[in-house]
Design a protein around this motif. Structure first.
Motif, PDB file in Angstrom:
ATOM      1  N   LEU A 128       0.828  -1.204   0.000  1.00  0.00           N
ATOM      2  CA  LEU A 128       0.000   0.000   0.000  1.00  0.00           C
ATOM      3  C   LEU A 128       0.865   1.257   0.000  1.00  0.00           C
ATOM      4  N   HIS A 129       0.601   2.149  -0.949  1.00  0.00           N
ATOM      5  CA  HIS A 129       1.387   3.372  -1.085  1.00  0.00           C
ATOM      6  C   HIS A 129       0.627   4.355  -1.975  1.00  0.00           C
ATOM      7  N   TYR A 130       1.073   5.603  -1.981  1.00  0.00           N
ATOM      8  CA  TYR A 130       0.657   6.532  -3.030  1.00  0.00           C
ATOM      9  C   TYR A 130       1.919   6.946  -3.769  1.00  0.00           C
ATOM     10  N   ASP A 131       1.763   7.479  -4.972  1.00  0.00           N
ATOM     11  CA  ASP A 131       2.914   7.632  -5.854  1.00  0.00           C
ATOM     12  C   ASP A 131       3.774   8.838  -5.518  1.00  0.00           C
ATOM     13  N   THR A 132       5.039   8.715  -5.883  1.00  0.00           N
ATOM     14  CA  THR A 132       6.047   9.724  -5.575  1.00  0.00           C
ATOM     15  C   THR A 132       5.628  11.114  -6.050  1.00  0.00           C
ATOM     16  N   LEU A 133       5.978  12.116  -5.260  1.00  0.00           N
ATOM     17  CA  LEU A 133       5.729  13.525  -5.572  1.00  0.00           C
ATOM     18  C   LEU A 133       4.242  13.867  -5.704  1.00  0.00           C
ATOM     19  N   LYS A 146      -3.029  -7.861 -13.230  1.00  0.00           N
ATOM     20  CA  LYS A 146      -2.795  -7.132 -11.980  1.00  0.00           C
ATOM     21  C   LYS A 146      -4.132  -6.878 -11.299  1.00  0.00           C
ATOM     22  N   ARG A 147      -4.142  -7.124 -10.002  1.00  0.00           N
ATOM     23  CA  ARG A 147      -5.314  -6.822  -9.180  1.00  0.00           C
ATOM     24  C   ARG A 147      -4.959  -5.655  -8.276  1.00  0.00           C
ATOM     25  N   VAL A 148      -5.833  -4.639  -8.245  1.00  0.00           N
ATOM     26  CA  VAL A 148      -5.484  -3.381  -7.576  1.00  0.00           C
ATOM     27  C   VAL A 148      -6.608  -2.949  -6.640  1.00  0.00           C
ATOM     28  N   ALA A 149      -6.229  -2.595  -5.411  1.00  0.00           N
ATOM     29  CA  ALA A 149      -7.141  -1.972  -4.450  1.00  0.00           C
ATOM     30  C   ALA A 149      -6.724  -0.521  -4.277  1.00  0.00           C
ATOM     31  N   LEU A 150      -7.686   0.407  -4.373  1.00  0.00           N
ATOM     32  CA  LEU A 150      -7.371   1.840  -4.286  1.00  0.00           C
ATOM     33  C   LEU A 150      -8.251   2.527  -3.254  1.00  0.00           C
ATOM     34  N   HIS A 151      -7.692   3.545  -2.605  1.00  0.00           N
ATOM     35  CA  HIS A 151      -8.417   4.315  -1.586  1.00  0.00           C
ATOM     36  C   HIS A 151      -8.179   5.797  -1.833  1.00  0.00           C
ATOM     37  N   PRO A 152      -9.204   6.638  -1.693  1.00  0.00           N
ATOM     38  CA  PRO A 152      -9.021   8.083  -1.921  1.00  0.00           C
ATOM     39  C   PRO A 152      -7.976   8.681  -0.971  1.00  0.00           C
ATOM     40  N   PRO A 153      -7.416   9.836  -1.323  1.00  0.00           N
ATOM     41  CA  PRO A 153      -6.406  10.483  -0.466  1.00  0.00           C
ATOM     42  C   PRO A 153      -6.908  10.670   0.961  1.00  0.00           C
ATOM     43  N   GLU A 154      -6.072  10.286   1.911  1.00  0.00           N
ATOM     44  CA  GLU A 154      -6.414  10.391   3.331  1.00  0.00           C
ATOM     45  C   GLU A 154      -5.134  10.231   4.138  1.00  0.00           C
ATOM     46  N   ASN A 155      -5.068  10.894   5.286  1.00  0.00           N
ATOM     47  CA  ASN A 155      -3.920  10.743   6.177  1.00  0.00           C
ATOM     48  C   ASN A 155      -4.053   9.418   6.934  1.00  0.00           C
ATOM     49  N   PHE A 156      -3.140   8.484   6.655  1.00  0.00           N
ATOM     50  CA  PHE A 156      -3.188   7.159   7.284  1.00  0.00           C
ATOM     51  C   PHE A 156      -2.301   7.065   8.526  1.00  0.00           C
ATOM     52  N   GLU A 157      -1.810   8.192   9.019  1.00  0.00           N
ATOM     53  CA  GLU A 157      -0.934   8.139  10.195  1.00  0.00           C
ATOM     54  C   GLU A 157      -1.679   7.509  11.371  1.00  0.00           C
ATOM     55  N   GLY A 158      -1.059   6.510  11.976  1.00  0.00           N
ATOM     56  CA  GLY A 158      -1.639   5.826  13.123  1.00  0.00           C
ATOM     57  C   GLY A 158      -2.607   4.712  12.761  1.00  0.00           C
ATOM     58  N   ILE A 159      -3.039   4.650  11.481  1.00  0.00           N
ATOM     59  CA  ILE A 159      -3.988   3.611  11.065  1.00  0.00           C
ATOM     60  C   ILE A 159      -3.485   2.875   9.820  1.00  0.00           C
ATOM     61  N   PHE A 160      -2.207   3.030   9.514  1.00  0.00           N
ATOM     62  CA  PHE A 160      -1.682   2.460   8.276  1.00  0.00           C
ATOM     63  C   PHE A 160      -1.831   0.946   8.262  1.00  0.00           C
ATOM     64  N   GLU A 161      -1.500   0.265   9.359  1.00  0.00           N
ATOM     65  CA  GLU A 161      -1.603  -1.196   9.391  1.00  0.00           C
ATOM     66  C   GLU A 161      -3.048  -1.645   9.219  1.00  0.00           C
ATOM     67  N   LEU A 162      -3.978  -0.881   9.791  1.00  0.00           N
ATOM     68  CA  LEU A 162      -5.402  -1.193   9.601  1.00  0.00           C
ATOM     69  C   LEU A 162      -5.771  -1.076   8.125  1.00  0.00           C
ATOM     70  N   LYS A 163      -5.291  -0.025   7.476  1.00  0.00           N
ATOM     71  CA  LYS A 163      -5.595   0.176   6.060  1.00  0.00           C
ATOM     72  C   LYS A 163      -4.947  -0.903   5.184  1.00  0.00           C
ATOM     73  N   ARG A 164      -3.773  -1.363   5.574  1.00  0.00           N
ATOM     74  CA  ARG A 164      -3.141  -2.462   4.837  1.00  0.00           C
ATOM     75  C   ARG A 164      -4.008  -3.717   4.910  1.00  0.00           C
ATOM     76  N   TRP A 197      -3.947   8.995  -4.450  1.00  0.00           N
ATOM     77  CA  TRP A 197      -4.741   7.801  -4.159  1.00  0.00           C
ATOM     78  C   TRP A 197      -3.823   6.671  -3.698  1.00  0.00           C
ATOM     79  N   TRP A 198      -4.169   6.094  -2.556  1.00  0.00           N
ATOM     80  CA  TRP A 198      -3.439   4.932  -2.058  1.00  0.00           C
ATOM     81  C   TRP A 198      -3.778   3.724  -2.923  1.00  0.00           C
ATOM     82  N   HIS A 199      -2.808   2.847  -3.167  1.00  0.00           N
ATOM     83  CA  HIS A 199      -3.102   1.636  -3.927  1.00  0.00           C
ATOM     84  C   HIS A 199      -2.134   0.518  -3.573  1.00  0.00           C
TER      85      HIS A 199
END
Length: 660
Positions: A128-133, A146-164, A197-199
């Motif tokens: 899970l990541h969003y693209d550089t720059l 390729k199978r892709v999961a995407l999430h709209p822009p959001e601050n994942f600080e503190g919940i990154f593992e949950l989002k993964r 977008w996270w993906h």
């Protein structure tokens, strides 16, 4: 903005089916084709995107075919194929949405194109990541799926593992869930991914994919600000929407300290008082440069039309031409070469000539204040001095280089294989430059070093330096861990206005808030103090783990070595007051106790061997005279082990050198 088939983008991701843009590549780019690319190496990564091996592509394809990668899922991700095989660019067409891409206008000596080829086995992919720059991206499949999961822009600080976990669930169920969107990409199809977008991506079967990151006018200001935050100042003129041409907004001028030396036959030599590069030009170019200065509105596009793109790029590379808005950063250059370098002296402009895993050392005299009258601004110079003495030939510079012997570990390394380069001291005018000006220079230098695949060693300076060095690594390492060796947490909070001002006592608050920093291990902490609670509340941070000095000294470093995440790269931020028996003036804020030398050396040697260490900084070294057991000597010794573990050494236990 885009054609009808891309309707909805960039507000949300879209999948374009039945595209014929990649038909030629689909016919041609099979495994046999890549097997035929002899003497070509690809870097392999795990599903976290961390590089851990390099193989000839022929050997890698054989492993794919033989199904020997299933247990490892090693992925040839992010291969810039066009650098070795430019004719492959003729095998596909890019989507029309990249027609306005600003990044493709940047000279390659300043910024490498973000065009990538991906080859991987079933089950490989990217975490899970969003693209550089904060760029847009398109992703196409040549073969496989390729199978892709995407999430709209959001601050994942503190919940990154949950989002993964959520992303994995979306991929497993193969359909969209709540805010998460799911896509399958088949050969010939293109997924367009908007900025931010996270993906997470998973390959099904042996898969070959192609992707480009791109920037258009709708996100250029966002990308510009991200580049500024990362210290990537050299690419800014090509990103902004502020001019009619759209490719730049900076007004260029000749460097205010440019030296013009007249030679014979209407030739003039350009140089700078702080640089080693000299450039011979004809009188016509001098006249054009004079016109540029008189113009005061000369943008990159305008200058390129007058003097040519190649000449412009060369003048910018060596700071003969600079953006007027950055005179405060570049007026005195970025670095001054040191007369007694540790390793090979190198001008900062020549970093682009280095190879992957070369090590680049520099000294940054950054301080935000003094404690007990002890200045640590120039302490890093003592480390360089000790390291220089250790590396120096015993008979002097004019003799053939020999080998470096490490009697503690029984290994040796030929000096010519060290690949250590010293770019000198970061320029700092104590009368005019602010801490932030110096810090942004450091960020820019770290970005330049790491983007080349090299590893920086930074000598401080106080610990405020960590924010700027780590910030400068965000582009190269979007998922980074920090090994923070220190007697103090550097998370001190008073509940007043000083908390909003970056300094060496609160720097880790700033570091942990950097989006690319995923984990901080604090090792050797042992401070004892009174914490104010006025206007404050107590919380926990998932980012931070600790191994106090007491545990390290009494029980050892096993917990750290067992729990350290090998899937991400690590940067070491080393405050010398973590060491035992270090007092003033060798550091400014000593604390009772500390880590003992050999236990620490053993721990770090194991870390160097097992984990991907992208660089090291040493800070808070006082200006006291160097001692054999002091922090400068220990820092130098730790650098030597870092270098030895990067290179191929040989055993020296039984070696005795005798005269022929």
């Amino acid at each position: 903005m885009f054609s009808e088939i891309y309707k909805g983008f960039p507000n949300e991701p879209i999948l374009v089916k039945d595209s014929n843009l990649f038909s030629e590549a689909i016919k041609k780019w099979n495994l046999d084709y890549f097997m035929g690319l002899k003497n070509t190496k690809v870097s392999l990564s795990d599903n976290e995107g961390e590089l851990n091996e390099t193989l000839e592509i022929e050997d890698y394809i054989k492993l794919l075919i033989d199904n020997d990668l299933n247990s490892y899922k090693k992925y040839a991700a992010g291969w810039r194929f066009f650098e070795s095989y430019p004719d492959m660019l003729k095998d596909f067409q890019e989507p029309i949405i990249t027609k306005q891409d600003k990044l493709q206008n940047i000279p390659e000596n300043l910024f490498k194109p973000l065009l990538w080829l991906f080859i991987g086995p079933d089950g490989s992919g990217t975490n899970l990541h969003y693209d550089t720059l904060m760029t847009h991206a398109w992703l196409a499949v040549i073969s496989g799926k390729k199978r892709v999961a995407l999430h709209p822009p959001e601050n994942f600080e503190g919940i990154f593992e949950l989002k993964r976990t959520q992303a994995s669930e979306v991929l497993a169920r193969r359909h969209s869930i709540n805010s998460w969107k799911y896509f399958d990409i088949e050969p010939g199809e293109i997924l367009c991914i908007p900025s931010g977008w996270w993906h997470e991506v998973l390959n099904e079967g042996i898969t070959i994919g192609l992707s480009r990151n791109f920037t258009t006018s709708d996100i250029s200001e966002r990308v510009t600000q991200t580049a500024i935050d990362l210290g990537m100042l050299s690419i800014l003129p090509w990103l902004s929407n502020k001019t009619q041409t759209g490719d730049n907004f900076y007004k260029y001028r000749t460097h205010p300290k440019l030296i013009l030396s007249s030679l014979d036959n209407n030739i003039t030599e350009l140089s700078l008082p702080f640089g080693t590069h000299k450039l011979k030009v004809n009188s016509n170019l001098i006249k054009l440069l004079e016109d540029i200065d008189l113009n005061r509105n000369a943008t990159a596009s305008y200058i390129k039309e007058i003097i040519g793109e190649k000449t412009f790029d060369t003048l910018v590379k060596y700071y003969f031409l600079i953006p007027g808005e950055h005179i405060h950063l570049l007026n005195n250059g970025m670095c001054n070469l040191n007369n007694n370098p540790a390793g090979i002296s190198l001008n900062i402009s020549d970093i682009d000539q280095l190879k992957t895993d070369d090590v680049v050392l520099f000294h940054a005299p950054l301080v935000t204040g003094e404690n007990s009258g002890i200045s640590v601004a120039r302490g890093g110079a003592w480390v360089r001095k000790v390291l220089n003495q250790s590396l120096a030939h015993p008979l002097g510079r004019n003799h053939k280089s020999g080998v470096l012997i490490d009697l503690d570990f029984g290994d040796q390394l030929h000096v010519d294989k060290l690949n250590l380069f010293d770019i000198g001291d970061v320029t700092f005018d104590f009368l005019t430059d602010t801490v932030d000006v110096l810090g942004n220079r450091v960020s820019s230098i770290c970005q330049k070093i790491t983007s080349q695949g090299c590893r920086p060693i930074i000598l401080g300076g106080d610990h405020t330096l960590a924010y700027y060095t780590i910030k400068g690594m965000a582009e190269k390492y979007p998922n980074l861990g920090i090994l923070h060796f220190d007697a103090h947490t550097d998370l001190y909070t008073l509940g007043n206005s000083s908390d909003t001002q970056l300094n060496h006592a609160n720097v880790m608050h700033w570091v942990k808030n950097l989006q690319h920093v995923k984990k901080i291990w604090q090792i050797g902490i042992r401070d004892f103090y009174h914490q104010s609670m006025e206007g404050l509340f107590q919380s926990t941070s998932e980012v931070i783990e600790r191994l106090p000095a007491y545990e390290a000294e009494i029980h050892g470093y096993d917990r750290l070595l067992e729990q350290l995440d090998s899937s991400i790269p690590w940067f070491i931020s080393f405050d010398v007051d973590v060491l035992g028996f270090v007092d003033q003036p060798e550091t400014s804020t000593p604390v009772l106790g500390g880590l003992s030398y050999y236990k620490l050396l053993d721990c770090l040697d194991k870390i160097f061997k097992k984990y991907f260490i992208v660089g090291i900084e040493f800070v808070e070294i006082g200006g006291g005279e160097v001692s054999a057991h002091g922090p400068a000597a220990i820092s130098s010794r730790l650098i030597s082990r870092f270098l030895f573990n990067l290179r191929k050494t040989s055993n020296s236990n039984q070696n005795v050198f005798v005269k022929q």
